[in-house]
Design an enzyme around this catalytic site. Structure first.
Site, PDB file in Angstrom:
ATOM      1  CG  MET A  30      -1.903  -1.209   1.136  1.00  0.00           C
ATOM      2  SD  MET A  30      -3.471  -0.965   1.982  1.00  0.00           S
ATOM      3  CE  MET A  30      -2.948  -0.676   3.636  1.00  0.00           C
ATOM      4  N   GLY A  31       2.156   1.063  -0.362  1.00  0.00           N
ATOM      5  CA  GLY A  31       3.053   2.204  -0.498  1.00  0.00           C
ATOM      6  C   GLY A  31       3.639   2.681   0.814  1.00  0.00           C
ATOM      7  CG  HIS A  37       7.066  -2.107   2.034  1.00  0.00           C
ATOM      8  ND1 HIS A  37       6.893  -0.935   2.727  1.00  0.00           N
ATOM      9  CD2 HIS A  37       5.851  -2.713   1.996  1.00  0.00           C
ATOM     10  CE1 HIS A  37       5.631  -0.828   3.105  1.00  0.00           C
ATOM     11  NE2 HIS A  37       4.973  -1.892   2.679  1.00  0.00           N
ATOM     12  CD  GLN A  61      -6.108  -3.713   2.626  1.00  0.00           C
ATOM     13  OE1 GLN A  61      -5.947  -4.146   1.495  1.00  0.00           O
ATOM     14  NE2 GLN A  61      -5.189  -3.851   3.560  1.00  0.00           N
ATOM     15  CG  ASP A 150       0.466  -7.290   7.882  1.00  0.00           C
ATOM     16  OD1 ASP A 150      -0.267  -6.647   8.629  1.00  0.00           O
ATOM     17  OD2 ASP A 150       1.385  -6.767   7.212  1.00  0.00           O
ATOM     18  CD  GLN A 153      -1.954  -8.860   4.280  1.00  0.00           C
ATOM     19  OE1 GLN A 153      -2.802  -7.987   4.355  1.00  0.00           O
ATOM     20  NE2 GLN A 153      -0.701  -8.604   3.973  1.00  0.00           N
ATOM     21  CG  MET A 184      10.743  -1.902   9.958  1.00  0.00           C
ATOM     22  SD  MET A 184      11.411  -0.370   9.335  1.00  0.00           S
ATOM     23  CE  MET A 184      13.098  -0.530   9.867  1.00  0.00           C
TER      24      MET A 184
HETATM   25  O1  PAF Z   1      -0.190  -5.815   3.531  1.00  0.00           O
HETATM   26  C1  PAF Z   1      -0.603  -4.883   2.810  1.00  0.00           C
HETATM   27  O2  PAF Z   1       0.067  -3.882   2.605  1.00  0.00           O
HETATM   28  C2  PAF Z   1      -1.964  -4.991   2.148  1.00  0.00           C
HETATM   29  O3  PAF Z   1      -2.863  -5.637   2.979  1.00  0.00           O
HETATM   30  C3  PAF Z   1      -1.928  -5.664   0.755  1.00  0.00           C
HETATM   31  C4  PAF Z   1      -1.453  -7.107   0.847  1.00  0.00           C
HETATM   32  C5  PAF Z   1      -1.001  -4.871  -0.158  1.00  0.00           C
HETATM   33  C6  PAF Z   1      -3.322  -5.665   0.146  1.00  0.00           C
HETATM   34  O4  PAF Z   1      -3.829  -4.383  -0.003  1.00  0.00           O
END
Ligand code: PAF
Length: 297
Positions: A30-31, A37, A61, A150, A153, A184
């Site tokens: 999500m940037g 990342h 979401q 996450d 997720q 982070m």
């Molecule tokens: O983990 C995230 O940043 C978001 O949940 C994802 C996997 C990019 C989905 O929008």
């Protein structure tokens, strides 16, 4: 490095790469990119021929009253970071292209989406699995890389890929932490200096749990109580949940078994943070004594 905005162009690019026999790695984000990342991006760079990331703050979401509007965004900075990390394509779709007005199809992983964060963020994982399924169909990766900060997720996406027979390898990489242990997160940018001090209690409490387990504690509610008291002793903290559960089914545990997930979500002021660790109790065969091996997921 290319920046692609249109779904059609992204699909065409990936199709061309596949036709040339290239292996595609994908990191959905999500940037507001950070070191967490970058560890995923680095893995993708090393394990595929073509590396694609997406930058898309996914509205489905976020629940009502959550931080969709405020979520930090800086595409220029993200592209600069991506270019330096030798990303081949940054895919940046518009909300209306991902979700046109007549959009009505959602993907849900039923039981795994209910506990932990699912209990406090109704519809959150439905939004995640829907956007990730769409991104998979657009980017057509061979491997997709997620962070285990996450953890839920990651478990849910693995299940979606298995249940829907998607031909994608889902990789989960360990949480990346600041020098003092804070996990982070793009949301760390919301924290004031004082809140950040309190936010350290999440990581500190994971270590506290490890110490308790190492000294023989197996009673889940004892560990959870101690952690909650510790976190609540810090200013600005409000606990959503602290749970010890199966890392596979995410079902609650009463007694610590060989492997358990300790997961938590805590609000620090207005900022919601999550963290987790795996606790592993290994039995020695020779003398049947417990010894404890702790892993950071
Ligand atoms: O983990 C995230 O940043 C978001 O949940 C994802 C996997 C990019 C989905 O929008």
């Amino acid at each position: 490095m290319q920046v692609i905005q249109s779904v059609g162009q992204m699909q065409q690019f990936s199709e061309n790469m596949r036709t040339q026999g290239k292996k595609i790695a994908f990191v959905p984000t999500m940037g507001f990119l950070h070191e967490g990342h970058l560890s995923l991006i680095d893995y993708g760079r090393k394990n595929a021929d073509v590396l694609i990331i997406s930058v898309f703050v996914n509205p489905t979401q976020f629940g009502e009253g959550e931080d969709f509007q405020e979520y930090p965004r800086d595409l220029v900075r993200d592209c600069e970071i991506a270019r330096k990390a030798r990303v081949d394509v940054v895919f940046v779709p518009e909300v209306l292209e991902m979700y046109p007005k007549d959009f009505q199809t959602y993907v849900t992983v039923e039981s795994l989406s209910q506990p932990l964060c699912g209990a406090f963020r109704p519809g959150h994982f439905r939004g995640v699995t829907t956007v990730v399924a769409k991104l998979f169909n657009i980017v057509k990766p061979h491997i997709a890389i997620f962070g285990k900060k996450d953890f839920q997720q990651w478990v849910i996406i693995r299940k979606m890929v298995k249940d829907l027979n998607l031909d994608i390898e889902v990789i989960g990489l360990p949480t990346v932490r600041e020098h003092d242990g804070l996990a982070m997160s793009s949301r760390n940018s919301y924290l004031t200096k004082e809140e950040r001090d309190s936010a350290l209690s999440l990581y500190q409490s994971l270590n506290m749990a490890k110490d308790m387990v190492a000294s023989g504690e197996r009673n889940v509610s004892q560990i959870v109580c101690k952690i909650k008291d510790f976190i609540l002793s810090k200013p600005y903290t409000k606990i959503e949940y602290v749970k010890i559960c199966s890392p596979d089914t995410l079902e609650d545990m009463e007694t610590l078994e060989d492997k358990a997930l300790l997961a938590m979500a805590v609000k620090i002021g207005k900022t919601r943070l999550i963290d987790n660790t795996l606790l592993e109790v290994a039995k020695e065969k020779a003398n049947a004594t417990d010894h404890v091996k702790i892993q950071n997921p």
